[in-house]
Design a protein around this motif. Structure first.
Motif, PDB file in Angstrom:
ATOM      1  N   GLU A 139       7.891  -5.270   1.379  1.00  0.00           N
ATOM      2  CA  GLU A 139       8.440  -6.466   2.024  1.00  0.00           C
ATOM      3  C   GLU A 139       9.217  -7.318   1.031  1.00  0.00           C
ATOM      4  O   GLU A 139      10.277  -7.854   1.343  1.00  0.00           O
ATOM      5  CB  GLU A 139       7.295  -7.270   2.645  1.00  0.00           C
ATOM      6  N   GLU A 140       8.693  -7.420  -0.202  1.00  0.00           N
ATOM      7  CA  GLU A 140       9.403  -8.164  -1.244  1.00  0.00           C
ATOM      8  C   GLU A 140      10.701  -7.448  -1.621  1.00  0.00           C
ATOM      9  O   GLU A 140      11.732  -8.091  -1.858  1.00  0.00           O
ATOM     10  CB  GLU A 140       8.496  -8.302  -2.470  1.00  0.00           C
ATOM     11  N   LEU A 141      10.673  -6.103  -1.655  1.00  0.00           N
ATOM     12  CA  LEU A 141      11.883  -5.350  -1.971  1.00  0.00           C
ATOM     13  C   LEU A 141      12.956  -5.576  -0.910  1.00  0.00           C
ATOM     14  O   LEU A 141      14.134  -5.803  -1.236  1.00  0.00           O
ATOM     15  CB  LEU A 141      11.542  -3.861  -2.066  1.00  0.00           C
ATOM     16  N   LEU A 142      12.580  -5.550   0.360  1.00  0.00           N
ATOM     17  CA  LEU A 142      13.547  -5.779   1.433  1.00  0.00           C
ATOM     18  C   LEU A 142      14.156  -7.176   1.329  1.00  0.00           C
ATOM     19  O   LEU A 142      15.360  -7.357   1.522  1.00  0.00           O
ATOM     20  CB  LEU A 142      12.862  -5.606   2.786  1.00  0.00           C
ATOM     21  N   ARG A 143      13.321  -8.154   1.029  1.00  0.00           N
ATOM     22  CA  ARG A 143      13.811  -9.528   0.938  1.00  0.00           C
ATOM     23  C   ARG A 143      14.826  -9.682  -0.197  1.00  0.00           C
ATOM     24  O   ARG A 143      15.886 -10.309  -0.032  1.00  0.00           O
ATOM     25  CB  ARG A 143      12.632 -10.476   0.727  1.00  0.00           C
ATOM     26  N   LEU A 144      14.513  -9.106  -1.366  1.00  0.00           N
ATOM     27  CA  LEU A 144      15.412  -9.252  -2.520  1.00  0.00           C
ATOM     28  C   LEU A 144      16.681  -8.429  -2.352  1.00  0.00           C
ATOM     29  O   LEU A 144      17.768  -8.875  -2.729  1.00  0.00           O
ATOM     30  CB  LEU A 144      14.669  -8.826  -3.787  1.00  0.00           C
ATOM     31  N   VAL A 145      16.570  -7.227  -1.777  1.00  0.00           N
ATOM     32  CA  VAL A 145      17.777  -6.418  -1.548  1.00  0.00           C
ATOM     33  C   VAL A 145      18.697  -7.134  -0.568  1.00  0.00           C
ATOM     34  O   VAL A 145      19.919  -7.156  -0.750  1.00  0.00           O
ATOM     35  CB  VAL A 145      17.385  -5.019  -1.022  1.00  0.00           C
TER      36      VAL A 145
END
Length: 592
Positions: free
Chosen positions: A80-86
């Motif tokens: 979820e953090e990866l999706l937000r930052l990407v």
């Protein structure tokens, strides 16, 4: 380990994709077909397709979706953090290119290959951060002083006695129960007990709370008395405001009215005071009217002031940041030629961004959905959820009044078995609605308090189907978003009964709290459902809209975070105080 990461528009155009292994099947296509087309949309959620799990998030301001595919057996808590930052990096870098895609004069498709290296950097950074946090959370061996074995030692027992004494649970220096007292000590203790008994007063009769005399009970018994029909009729008639009633279409459908504009002559800029005292949000950009080409540096200060302006309108902080970034990117590189030009540029950019967020992407025609469900021989079900005290039962009754005006047979399921008086409140609403409407086809289905709400809802739906009801309205208990037991119960109710529409009832008075409530309600229904395709909130009812003047930011925050429309707006206490959201009104109020 990721198998695939894809970035595409909501229209199906793939902007960028990265694969790390061969994938069997088409999990992304399944996601679009089974979830997105059916409008079970959320800001971030999961979906399972065969051996794969799919997690995604939206960039609503640009109509872009970010999708990650990985093996179902893996646990990737950092995804979820990866999706937000990407999403943040991609939007910041390619916002202008994405906007050019919808330009009919643009014949070239922009390239997004330059994002490969940046994606790898973001992914590595997220994984390293997760591994670091994981190491820090590893358990450390306890000290001997913190174990139960230490408490059995002489030193441990002594420390425990001292701690109890400090907490007031034991008295230091008191006589131990095993030690014999002297004759003088016992005599002195007996005299003190005698004095205490001598001072004690005799027991007095008292009237216990809730206990009534026979005379008082007869006074309050109205069952055998004649009703005051004139007073009752006046009281019930006051629950309908004739001036706020909706209108009927040519097809005979009763529609609630739109939210009225508070100012019919609204302007973003006061034309008369344009040169001296610019008003509204345009005043922030007065310094930019010198014919220069706009850049990020020139727009940084006005955008900071715009962000503060949106925050005063109750827009959540993170959402205000993203909106300002979108508007700033649309203005970079534009040469301004005068006051009127900059006004139009700002107004157009803001309205474009806000309209894209607030305009419903799914159908809000509930009457049509009800007719479709009835044609299949079943009632249409709507569940009303939300936190405590926002007006779920009151707005349920308003929706019921609207349905009765459309000649629907309505069954209200009293599934709030937690709050004292909840069932009685619905009984009063049912009695009033029968008195107010020519169509008196409204009943309540109840099983009392302390029962399983999911079972009551299931029985109510079965009762409605067998007795020819068109709609079943499910009233649920108010619960805070952090109350796990109650959130589990709500998830069970949704999973067992699968209502056609899950309406979140929220207050228009809140700002950042609205984002937290919606995210945690969606997350709870996702985590506790136990289903491969968990349900999410399908629509929003915004209450107390008449109390906020132009601070309408909660409407923007709730719509942005869920991607779901605001179906109704509550504007008062009568049954006719139900409105449809007017997108232009919200935009004008935000820019005022």
């Amino acid at each position: 380990m990721l198998d695939q990461f894809t970035i595409a528009t909501k229209g199906g155009v793939v902007l960028w994709s990265k694969g790390y292994t061969d994938i069997s099947g088409t999990p992304v296509d399944s996601l679009i077909r089974d979830v997105l087309i059916q409008n079970t949309r959320a800001s971030s959620t999961k979906y399972h397709s065969g051996p794969y799990s799919v997690q995604w998030t939206f960039a609503n301001e640009l109509n872009v979706i970010f999708v990650a595919v990985y093996q179902k057996i893996l646990q990737l808590p950092y995804l979820e953090e990866l999706l937000r930052l990407v999403k943040r990096h991609f939007v910041a870098r390619f916002a202008q290119e994405i906007k050019e895609l919808v330009d009919p004069d643009n014949a070239e498709f922009p390239s997004f290959d330059a994002f490969d290296e940046e994606f790898e950097q973001v992914w590595r950074a997220v994984e390293e951060r997760y591994e670091k946090e994981k190491k820090e959370m590893k358990s450390v061996p306890r000290k001997f002083e913190n174990t139960k074995k230490f408490q059995s030692t002489a030193k441990g027992a002594k420390l425990e006695l001292e701690e109890l004494a400090q907490a007031g649970e034991m008295e230091i220096g008191r006589k131990q129960p095993g030690k014999m007292r002297t004759w003088n000590e016992r005599k002195k203790a007996g005299e003190e007990d005698g004095k205490k008994k001598g001072k004690k007063k005799g027991k007095e009769n008292r009237v216990w709370e809730g206990k009534m005399t026979k005379e008082a009970m007869q006074e309050l018994d109205f069952s055998g008395k004649k009703a005051d029909t004139e007073n009752d009729s006046a009281r019930v008639a006051a629950l309908v405001d004739e001036s706020s009633k909706g209108v009927r279409t040519k097809d005979g459908v009763y529609e609630v009215a739109d939210v009225a504009e508070r100012s019919s002559d609204f302007q973003l800029l006061d034309e008369e005071g344009e040169q001296d005292t610019p008003k509204g949000i345009f005043g922030m950009f007065k310094s930019l009217t010198s014919g220069r080409v706009l850049s990020k540096e020139l727009l940084s200060e006005p955008m900071a002031r715009m962000r503060e302006h949106l925050a005063t309108k109750n827009v959540a902080t993170d959402i205000a940041d993203e909106i300002c970034q979108t508007v700033a990117q649309s203005l970079v590189g534009v040469r301004i030629g005068g006051l009127q030009n900059i006004r139009k540029l700002i107004e157009q950019s803001m309205e474009t961004a806000l309209t894209r967020i607030l305009t419903p992407v799914s159908s809000t025609d509930i009457i049509r959905d009800i007719d479709n469900a009835n044609s299949n021989g079943r009632p249409y079900t709507m569940a009303f959820v939300g936190v405590n005290g926002v007006g779920k039962s009151t707005n349920l009754s308003k929706v019921c009044y609207w349905l009765l005006q459309n000649n629907k047979r309505v069954l209200i399921a009293a599934c709030d078995t937690f709050r004292s008086g909840a069932v009685e409140q619905l009984r009063v609403h049912v009695r009033n609605l029968r008195a107010l409407s020519e169509n008196q086809s409204v009943e309540i289905f109840e099983r009392g308090y302390g029962k399983d709400s999911a079972g009551i809802a299931r029985d109510a739906i079965s009762f409605g189907a067998s007795n020819g009801f068109d709609v079943v309205l499910i009233d649920t208990a108010g619960r805070m978003q952090d109350n796990e037991p109650l959130m589990r119960a709500l998830s069970k109710l949704v999973s067992v009964n699968s209502p056609d529409k899950i309406l979140f009832v929220g207050e228009a008075l809140v700002g950042n709290e609205a984002v937290d409530q919606l995210q945690k309600f969606n997350q709870a229904m996702r985590d506790f459902s136990g289903q491969s395709r968990p349900r999410q909130i399908d629509g929003i009812i915004l209450t107390k809209f008449d109390t906020i003047d132009d601070r309408v930011g909660a409407a923007l925050s709730m719509t942005y975070i869920t991607g779901q429309p605001i179906v109704f707006v509550g504007t008062g206490q009568t049954y006719t105080d139900l409105r449809k959201m007017n997108v232009s009104h919200v935009i004008h109020a935000l820019l005022r």
